[in-house]
Write a protein that holds these residues in place. Structure first.
Motif, PDB file in Angstrom:
ATOM      1  N   GLN A   1      18.650 -11.128   0.153  1.00  0.00           N
ATOM      2  CA  GLN A   1      18.229  -9.741   0.890  1.00  0.00           C
ATOM      3  C   GLN A   1      18.440  -8.547  -0.006  1.00  0.00           C
ATOM      4  N   LEU A   2      17.582  -7.516   0.002  1.00  0.00           N
ATOM      5  CA  LEU A   2      17.868  -6.182  -0.497  1.00  0.00           C
ATOM      6  C   LEU A   2      17.851  -5.316   0.496  1.00  0.00           C
ATOM      7  N   ASN A   3      18.809  -4.643   0.795  1.00  0.00           N
ATOM      8  CA  ASN A   3      18.684  -3.492   1.956  1.00  0.00           C
ATOM      9  C   ASN A   3      18.142  -4.214   3.086  1.00  0.00           C
ATOM     10  N   GLU A   4      18.831  -5.461   3.336  1.00  0.00           N
ATOM     11  CA  GLU A   4      18.694  -6.027   4.590  1.00  0.00           C
ATOM     12  C   GLU A   4      17.234  -6.500   4.610  1.00  0.00           C
ATOM     13  N   LYS A   5      16.507  -6.725   3.696  1.00  0.00           N
ATOM     14  CA  LYS A   5      15.116  -7.230   3.574  1.00  0.00           C
ATOM     15  C   LYS A   5      15.228  -8.254   3.016  1.00  0.00           C
ATOM     16  N   LEU A   6      14.647  -9.199   3.401  1.00  0.00           N
ATOM     17  CA  LEU A   6      14.574 -10.669   2.793  1.00  0.00           C
ATOM     18  C   LEU A   6      13.292 -10.621   1.884  1.00  0.00           C
ATOM     19  N   ILE A   7      13.673 -10.888   0.420  1.00  0.00           N
ATOM     20  CA  ILE A   7      12.703 -10.522  -0.466  1.00  0.00           C
ATOM     21  C   ILE A   7      11.806 -11.876  -0.868  1.00  0.00           C
ATOM     22  N   ASN A   8      12.518 -13.019  -0.776  1.00  0.00           N
ATOM     23  CA  ASN A   8      11.974 -13.964  -1.358  1.00  0.00           C
ATOM     24  C   ASN A   8      10.633 -14.770  -0.651  1.00  0.00           C
ATOM     25  N   ASP A   9      10.746 -14.201   0.644  1.00  0.00           N
ATOM     26  CA  ASP A   9       9.474 -14.700   1.229  1.00  0.00           C
ATOM     27  C   ASP A   9       8.173 -13.642   1.032  1.00  0.00           C
ATOM     28  N   LEU A  10       8.318 -12.595   0.363  1.00  0.00           N
ATOM     29  CA  LEU A  10       7.368 -11.759  -0.034  1.00  0.00           C
ATOM     30  C   LEU A  10       6.525 -12.318  -1.095  1.00  0.00           C
ATOM     31  N   SER A  11       5.122 -11.953  -0.856  1.00  0.00           N
ATOM     32  CA  SER A  11       4.096 -12.336  -1.971  1.00  0.00           C
ATOM     33  C   SER A  11       4.577 -11.587  -3.297  1.00  0.00           C
ATOM     34  N   ALA A  12       4.091 -12.302  -4.379  1.00  0.00           N
ATOM     35  CA  ALA A  12       3.999 -11.725  -5.532  1.00  0.00           C
ATOM     36  C   ALA A  12       3.948 -10.006  -5.838  1.00  0.00           C
ATOM     37  N   THR A  13       2.851  -9.881  -5.285  1.00  0.00           N
ATOM     38  CA  THR A  13       2.233  -8.470  -5.173  1.00  0.00           C
ATOM     39  C   THR A  13       3.261  -7.564  -4.562  1.00  0.00           C
ATOM     40  N   LYS A  14       3.696  -7.982  -3.370  1.00  0.00           N
ATOM     41  CA  LYS A  14       4.725  -7.369  -2.576  1.00  0.00           C
ATOM     42  C   LYS A  14       6.155  -6.954  -3.335  1.00  0.00           C
ATOM     43  N   ARG A  15       6.362  -8.310  -3.776  1.00  0.00           N
ATOM     44  CA  ARG A  15       7.634  -8.116  -4.583  1.00  0.00           C
ATOM     45  C   ARG A  15       7.805  -7.220  -5.746  1.00  0.00           C
ATOM     46  N   ASP A  16       6.499  -7.192  -6.408  1.00  0.00           N
ATOM     47  CA  ASP A  16       6.292  -6.204  -7.617  1.00  0.00           C
ATOM     48  C   ASP A  16       6.482  -4.794  -6.966  1.00  0.00           C
ATOM     49  N   GLN A  17       5.764  -4.337  -5.766  1.00  0.00           N
ATOM     50  CA  GLN A  17       5.837  -3.216  -5.086  1.00  0.00           C
ATOM     51  C   GLN A  17       7.168  -2.830  -4.578  1.00  0.00           C
ATOM     52  N   TYR A  18       8.164  -3.844  -4.250  1.00  0.00           N
ATOM     53  CA  TYR A  18       9.327  -3.589  -3.469  1.00  0.00           C
ATOM     54  C   TYR A  18      10.117  -3.424  -4.776  1.00  0.00           C
ATOM     55  N   ARG A  19      10.086  -4.018  -6.011  1.00  0.00           N
ATOM     56  CA  ARG A  19      10.843  -3.710  -7.057  1.00  0.00           C
ATOM     57  C   ARG A  19      10.609  -2.240  -7.666  1.00  0.00           C
ATOM     58  N   SER A  20       9.493  -1.834  -7.633  1.00  0.00           N
ATOM     59  CA  SER A  20       9.211  -0.626  -8.252  1.00  0.00           C
ATOM     60  C   SER A  20       9.709   0.679  -7.202  1.00  0.00           C
ATOM     61  N   ASP A  21       9.630   0.296  -5.955  1.00  0.00           N
ATOM     62  CA  ASP A  21      10.296   1.218  -4.899  1.00  0.00           C
ATOM     63  C   ASP A  21      11.667   1.286  -5.003  1.00  0.00           C
ATOM     64  N   ASN A  22      12.369   0.413  -5.336  1.00  0.00           N
ATOM     65  CA  ASN A  22      13.770  -0.017  -4.875  1.00  0.00           C
ATOM     66  C   ASN A  22      14.822  -0.065  -6.009  1.00  0.00           C
ATOM     67  N   ILE A  23      14.345  -0.565  -7.218  1.00  0.00           N
ATOM     68  CA  ILE A  23      15.189  -0.871  -8.263  1.00  0.00           C
ATOM     69  C   ILE A  23      14.856  -0.201  -9.646  1.00  0.00           C
TER      70      ILE A  23
END
Lengths: 240, 416
Positions: free
Chosen positions: A77-99
């Motif tokens: 979980q990053l910022n209380e959001k479970l990221i390992n269930d996200l699709s690959a595209t959403k994980r890429d987006q999440y990474r660029s938004d948060n890390i």
């Protein structure tokens, strides 16, 4: 007033930027390397040093946190959001938004100038670019606070010294104030004096943008500068 | 942003990229010049004879009749008699006619007997007429007019004496009756350039002492006596015919083909030219095939160059990924690169082609008689370019997909 502040501080303390529970990962069943992390958490605003020998799984752990890899089981979980269930595209987006990510070396696109390198994450993250009104000015002011010479911003990344390149990498990682900064041995290519200066500058920037820092190193001497030190030996379980 | 960075990246690899662009441009140029030469050659070829409606000769195939009457290649199987010729031209459909008589040669160049109508009626490239560049018309019995090619290769000028040889490859000359160059024709780019033109009477004159293809032993008629003789032609090889109305062509053609007193053939030059071009067309298809292969080869070359750059750019891919670029963006970047390279190649090749054509056009026209028309790009060229860009982008998918796998598997670990 003071009561409110302490409450905020408390919530700050309770809020977890990274929360990992019983994560297991290995490349294939045959491979010797197996990573199992029962529990690991990093609080919001914390500066954490992750120590570990080479081959201890530090980089794999970072890849999992950044969403490059997904665990075979468990929760990240990053910022209380479970990221390992996200699709690959959403994980890429999440990474660029948060890390914001800082590599060991060769962080920058060598053919692009410093400004373009710094602004690159904003191209992929609307969230981070929304935090900034004037992109160019912000990039220049971060460079100034990182004590980069003024004329550097329009130079090509390949023309910079290694120390300057690492500072530009910090500027890039922090532009748009991402909640989490991950640094993979960013000081290993610097000498001791430069290391200290670099870390101080990085810490002050991380603090001013309210970000959490997770830095990986094998150098124990850096420990005193961090809020907390996590040793890979203590968080991961050896499996046979 | 992505476009700018891609340009930066390409600029940083200026030498490799430049060489790739140059190689692709050369192959595209090769293709386009073959294509241009092909269409120009076709036009020049079919423009060899125009405004002639029918060609009449002895019974033979249309291509053969065209070859010997217009291109002076090969031999006539038979002559036609003057009586048959007169029967044909006396038909009311016939507007004009040019009789031609072939069979002799001068130093490898064909000698053609005809009359003054030839200079008036023979047209090429649409409306173009043959013109005298130097000298005058055939006034005397022993005057010849030579084509520009003959004059150039034999270095003849007005007044140069010459001897006509009997047949095409014989050692017996008509040396008892020397000729003299009276005029030289301007360059036409047609077989006329390589023709020695005499009057029909001259053809009769040089054969006075000949019978059935051989010299009559011991008989030498003096020139003065020949000049007094009736030299009206008894045979001709072929005739060019123009009709009053195009509607009458087929009617006249049928009449000639069914002429009862002698076996005659009549052909439409345009149709025969098409037939002939189909035979020549094999070579042009071969050329086209070669240039397409060359384009294909350079495309593979470009892919190889992108491929070889992938390993050193693995780090770059990792940076893109860390910034949040999805693997699709990584694929897109590489395809964009191929796209830019192919567009630049197209621009460079077009510029090079037109510069080359501009410089070489007069030379090609003079040497081969092919007028290459320098016109702006045709719709067909644009299609070819678009096809090329699509092909280049598709081919670049191969390294792009590899980069995709790199970037998915590398994650934070970066191999240098």
């Amino acid at each position: 007033m003071s009561l409110q502040l302490t409450q905020m501080e408390k919530s700050n303390l309770n809020e977890k930027t990274i929360q990992i529970n019983s994560v297991k990962f290995h490349w294939s069943n045959k491979s010797k390397f197996k990573l199992h992390i029962p529990e690991l958490s990093v609080d919001k605003g914390e500066k954490v040093l992750l120590l570990g020998e080479s081959g201890s799984g530090k980089t794999t752990l970072l890849s999992l946190i950044c969403g490059f890899l997904t665990p075979l089981s468990g929760k990240i979980q990053l910022n209380e959001k479970l990221i390992n269930d996200l699709s690959a595209t959403k994980r890429d987006q999440y990474r660029s938004d948060n890390i914001g990510i800082i590599f060991q070396q060769f962080n920058l696109l060598p053919y692009a100038n410093v400004i373009d390198n710094i602004l690159l994450p904003l191209y992929f993250s609307k969230l981070r670019s929304a935090n900034i009104s004037n992109q160019r000015e912000t990039a220049i002011s971060i460079c100034q606070s990182l004590r980069l010479p003024e004329d550097v911003v329009n130079m090509k990344a390949s023309e910079l010294s290694v120390g300057q390149q690492q500072r530009v990498a910090v500027a890039r990682a922090l532009i748009g104030n991402p909640p989490l900064v991950i640094a993979d041995e960013p000081t290993s290519s610097l000498d001791t004096d430069a290391q200290t200066i670099f870390l101080d500058l990085m810490f002050s920037q991380v603090a001013s943008s309210n970000s959490t820092l997770l830095m990986v190193s094998h150098d124990k001497s850096l420990s005193s500068k961090f809020d907390r030190v996590i040793d890979m030996k203590n968080v991961s379980v050896k499996e046979q | 942003m992505l476009l700018k960075l891609t340009f930066n990246s390409l600029y940083a690899r200026l030498l490799t990229v430049g060489m790739t662009v140059f190689a692709i441009s050369l192959s595209l140029m090769l293709y386009m010049s073959v294509e241009k030469l092909r269409t120009s050659a076709y036009t020049s070829f079919t423009d060899t004879i125009s405004q002639t409606d029918l060609i009449v000769g002895a019974r033979t195939s249309s291509v053969q009749l065209l070859l010997y009457s217009v291109f002076r290649i090969g031999n006539a199987t038979n002559n036609i008699t003057w009586e048959s010729y007169e029967d044909v031209i006396n038909k009311k459909e016939v507007a004009w006619s040019v009789p031609i008589s072939l069979g002799d040669s001068h130093k490898g160049f064909r000698v053609m007997g005809t009359n003054s109508e030839f200079f008036k009626r023979y047209k090429y490239r649409g409306e173009q007429s043959i013109e005298l560049e130097q000298g005058k018309n055939l006034d005397d019995l022993y005057d010849v007019i030579i084509g520009a090619g003959v004059a150039e290769k034999l270095n003849y000028s007005v007044g140069t004496p010459l001897i006509v040889s009997h047949g095409l490859q014989s050692f017996s000359d008509h040396d008892d009756q020397p000729f003299k160059v009276s005029g030289i024709l301007a360059k036409t780019g047609t077989p006329v350039d390589n023709t020695v033109i005499v009057s029909l009477e001259a053809i009769e004159a040089i054969h006075v002492d000949w019978s059935t293809g051989a010299k009559i032993p011991g008989q030498i008629t003096p020139v003065e006596e020949i000049r007094q003789m009736d030299l009206s032609p008894k045979n001709i090889t072929a005739a060019l015919i123009g009709v009053n109305s195009k509607l009458q062509i087929f009617q006249l053609q049928r009449w000639i083909n069914e002429y009862p007193e002698e076996s005659l053939s009549s052909i439409l030059p345009g149709v025969a030219l098409q037939e002939l071009w189909r035979i020549v067309g094999v070579v042009e298809n071969l050329l086209l095939g070669i240039s397409v292969t060359v384009i294909f080869t350079t495309l593979i070359g470009m892919t190889a160059i992108i491929f070889s750059s992938l390993n050193e750019r693995r780090r770059e891919m990792a940076i893109w990924r860390a910034m949040g670029a999805s693997p699709k963006v990584v694929i897109g970047l590489l395809m964009l690169e191929a796209f830019i390279i192919s567009v630049m190649s197209i621009i460079v090749s077009t510029v090079m082609l037109f510069l080359t054509l501009y410089v070489l056009q007069p030379w090609i026209d003079n040497t081969y008689g092919i007028l290459v028309n320098i016109e702006m790009l045709a719709v067909k060229d644009i299609y070819i370019f678009m096809l090329f860009i699509i092909a280049a982008s598709l081919v670049s998918l191969i390294p792009a997909i590899r980069a995709y796998w790199f970037s998915i598997n590398d994650g934070m670990t970066i191999k240098i």
